[in-house]
Design a protein around this motif. Structure first.
Motif, short mmCIF file in Angstrom:
data_model
loop_
_atom_site.label_atom_id
_atom_site.label_comp_id
_atom_site.label_asym_id
_atom_site.label_seq_id
_atom_site.Cartn_x
_atom_site.Cartn_y
_atom_site.Cartn_z
N LEU A 141 0.89 -1.17 0.00
CA LEU A 141 0.00 0.00 0.00
C LEU A 141 0.91 1.21 0.00
O LEU A 141 1.66 1.43 0.96
CB LEU A 141 -0.90 -0.02 1.25
N ASP A 142 0.86 1.97 -1.07
CA ASP A 142 1.79 3.08 -1.26
C ASP A 142 1.75 4.06 -0.08
O ASP A 142 0.67 4.50 0.32
CB ASP A 142 1.43 3.80 -2.57
N GLY A 143 2.92 4.35 0.48
CA GLY A 143 3.03 5.35 1.55
C GLY A 143 2.55 4.87 2.91
O GLY A 143 2.53 5.65 3.86
N SER A 144 2.19 3.60 3.02
CA SER A 144 1.60 3.15 4.28
C SER A 144 2.64 3.06 5.39
O SER A 144 3.84 3.06 5.15
CB SER A 144 0.94 1.78 4.10
N GLN A 145 2.16 2.97 6.62
CA GLN A 145 3.04 2.88 7.79
C GLN A 145 2.47 1.86 8.77
O GLN A 145 1.26 1.66 8.83
CB GLN A 145 3.12 4.25 8.47
N HIS A 146 3.39 1.22 9.49
CA HIS A 146 2.96 0.36 10.59
C HIS A 146 4.07 0.34 11.62
O HIS A 146 5.23 0.61 11.30
CB HIS A 146 2.64 -1.06 10.09
N ARG A 147 3.73 0.01 12.84
CA ARG A 147 4.76 -0.14 13.87
C ARG A 147 5.42 -1.51 13.73
O ARG A 147 4.75 -2.48 13.38
CB ARG A 147 4.15 0.05 15.27
N THR A 148 6.72 -1.55 14.02
CA THR A 148 7.43 -2.84 13.91
C THR A 148 7.63 -3.48 15.28
O THR A 148 8.22 -4.56 15.35
CB THR A 148 8.81 -2.65 13.24
N ASP A 149 7.15 -2.83 16.34
CA ASP A 149 7.45 -3.32 17.69
C ASP A 149 6.22 -3.76 18.47
O ASP A 149 6.25 -3.83 19.70
CB ASP A 149 8.20 -2.24 18.48
N ILE A 150 5.13 -4.10 17.74
CA ILE A 150 3.92 -4.54 18.45
C ILE A 150 4.21 -5.87 19.17
O ILE A 150 4.67 -6.82 18.53
CB ILE A 150 2.73 -4.72 17.47
N ALA A 151 3.96 -5.90 20.46
CA ALA A 151 4.14 -7.10 21.30
C ALA A 151 5.59 -7.55 21.43
O ALA A 151 5.85 -8.63 21.97
CB ALA A 151 3.28 -8.27 20.79
N ALA A 152 6.54 -6.72 20.96
CA ALA A 152 7.94 -7.16 20.97
C ALA A 152 8.45 -7.38 22.39
O ALA A 152 9.01 -8.43 22.71
CB ALA A 152 8.82 -6.14 20.24
N LYS A 153 8.23 -6.39 23.26
CA LYS A 153 8.73 -6.52 24.64
C LYS A 153 8.05 -7.67 25.35
O LYS A 153 8.70 -8.45 26.05
CB LYS A 153 8.45 -5.23 25.42
N ALA A 154 6.74 -7.77 25.19
CA ALA A 154 6.00 -8.83 25.89
C ALA A 154 6.42 -10.20 25.39
O ALA A 154 6.50 -11.15 26.18
CB ALA A 154 4.50 -8.64 25.69
N ALA A 155 6.74 -10.31 24.10
CA ALA A 155 7.15 -11.60 23.55
C ALA A 155 8.47 -12.05 24.15
O ALA A 155 8.73 -13.22 24.34
CB ALA A 155 7.24 -11.52 22.02
N GLU A 156 9.32 -11.07 24.47
CA GLU A 156 10.60 -11.39 25.11
C GLU A 156 10.47 -11.40 26.63
O GLU A 156 11.45 -11.62 27.33
CB GLU A 156 11.65 -10.35 24.74
N ARG A 157 9.28 -11.07 27.12
CA ARG A 157 9.00 -10.97 28.57
C ARG A 157 9.96 -10.02 29.25
O ARG A 157 10.46 -10.29 30.34
CB ARG A 157 9.07 -12.33 29.24
N ARG A 158 10.22 -8.89 28.53
CA ARG A 158 11.07 -7.89 29.14
C ARG A 158 10.24 -7.02 30.06
O ARG A 158 9.10 -6.71 29.73
CB ARG A 158 11.74 -7.04 28.07
#
Ligand code: AMP
Ligand code: GLY
Length: 417
Positions: free
Chosen positions: A400-417
């Motif tokens: 989708l041209d120009g689209s954006q998304h976060r790359t860190d959704i659930a990242a900390k929780a997945a590592e249980r940080r």
């Protein structure tokens, strides 16, 4: 049972997806819906804010249950209009929806019910604004009193910015800053009985690392491996049941979905906000984990017989959803861009990963963006790390041209940080 869902975002797509899998649902309609919902429900055009039009449509379709998704129709009294023609509706009255429609009203209910929340002042003059900002100090939390689709709240260290936002609102709530992680906990209620769902966490800021402006929500996950296992019971006792009881006591019982936005602070759990409907994008992950068929639960809430409902059943799986937003969301989102890769996700990643549509519409053979939040890419897995991998793999297929998304959704929780 024939079910009509009102709305057309990713939350309604998630609701329709669950309802379409429920053997009790003989026909499913959504109005106005979107390009993705059209694959699981029959779309009908309607002005979702027009109670008479929604009631007429429900009557014409012979609906046995109407589910109102977004807050604006609820605040406008659409559930009242449907109830008035004798059709069970999942969603609170306009009076009860003020819990979301007015921050000042919500504060008043919480005070009466003894529900823990941030200390606050309601201000209508520049003098009151200055006094309140001075009383709490930085970081400043300034909330437009009315509905603002998650964008009426400014949290800032900058006094001038806090003041400018406050002065741009007619009536503003200025409150104490709450630190600590946020949790969204939903409960289904008929005004008496309260049935909590599983907690989820939403990512409100536009950019990775919780930077950038507040949005409607850029992603979510559930369960919360870091949360106290007693959290749901505690919030039931301190927040959800007292709030439902207080609204009933006032003669304006709340039936529908009560959404508690919570901060887990060092001094205990505090309510940040209430919403009067399913949250978006948390619904996408909560419903992905719900095993109990949805229709009878919603119908029992609508009919005041939720006490007959057995406890909800949940999958062991974790779920993650990642929102793909338009160019320039949340300021001035660009729409009308073609979306590609949807068929690839369906072919390569299903059934554990799937795309829920938020702002999309069909243009001939193409699906194009039609809103700020465009897609909510959802996946389940045996744990958060796996669900996250599957979700991002599917996200990578979408163009989708120009689209954006976060790359860190659930990242900390997945590592249980
Ligand atoms: P609301 O629309 O009230 O949920 O606010 C949107 C977002 O602003 C919340 O999800 C929080 O991230 C933030 N926020 C709201 N109120 C507070 C508060 N009292 N302290 C810290 N952050 C807040
Ligand atoms: N996810 C935030 C909301 O639905 O308001």
């Amino acid at each position: 049972m024939k079910v009509l869902v009102i709305g057309g975002g990713a939350r309604e797509h998630a609701l329709c997806r669950s309802l379409s899998l429920d053997p009790d649902v003989s026909a499913l309609y959504c109005a106005p819906g979107n390009a993705g919902i059209a694959e699981v429900a029959e779309l009908r055009p309607v002005d979702a804010l027009d109670g008479a039009a929604v009631a007429a449509l429900a009557t014409e379709l012979g609906a046995g249950l109407v589910v109102v998704g977004p807050e604006a129709p609820l605040v406008a009294g659409v559930a009242d209009a449907v109830r008035a023609v004798g059709i069970p509706v999942f969603g609170p009255s306009a009076e009860a929806a003020r819990l979301e429609g007015s921050k000042a009203f919500a504060k008043d209910v919480m005070a009466a019910a003894g529900v823990p929340t941030a200390r606050s002042y309601v201000c209508t003059t520049p003098e009151e604004v200055d006094e309140a900002l001075d009383a709490f100090g930085a970081p400043y939390v300034v909330k437009d009193d009315g509905l603002a689709a998650g964008k009426g709240v400014v949290v800032t260290e900058d006094l001038a910015a806090a003041r400018a936002h406050a002065l741009a609102c007619d009536r503003v709530v200025i409150e104490e800053y709450l630190d600590g992680p946020e949790v969204s906990l939903f409960a289904i209620t008929d005004g008496v009985t309260v049935l909590p769902l599983q907690p989820a966490q939403d990512f409100k800021r536009a950019l990775d690392g919780d930077e950038g402006p507040n949005t409607g929500g850029m992603g979510a996950y559930s369960p919360l491996p870091w949360a106290d296992p007693k959290l749901v019971d505690e919030v039931m006792e301190l927040v959800l049941q007292p709030t439902v009881d207080e609204l009933r006591r006032r003669g304006t019982p709340f039936s529908g979905l009560l959404y508690a936005g919570l901060a887990i602070t060092s001094r205990g759990t505090r309510v940040i906000e209430f919403n009067a409907r399913f949250g978006d994008p948390e619904t996408q992950v909560v419903l992905a984990r719900l095993r109990t068929p949805l229709a009878s639960v919603l119908l029992n809430a609508a009919k005041g017989t939720l006490d007959t409902e057995p406890p909800l059943r949940w999958r062991e799986d974790a779920a993650v959803t990642v929102v793909i937003a338009s160019h320039n969301y949340p300021e001035t989102p660009r729409t009308g861009d073609p979306i590609e890769g949807l068929a690839e996700v369906a072919a390569e990643d299903g059934p554990d990963a799937y795309v829920l549509h938020a702002g999309t519409r069909r243009e001939g053979d193409a699906v194009v963006s039609a809103g700020g939040r465009v897609l909510s890419v959802t996946a389940t897995g045996s744990d958060l790390a796996q669900a996250r991998d599957k979700a991002y793999k599917a996200v990578a297929r979408i163009r989708l041209d120009g689209s954006q998304h976060r790359t860190d959704i659930a990242a900390k929780a997945a590592e249980r940080r």
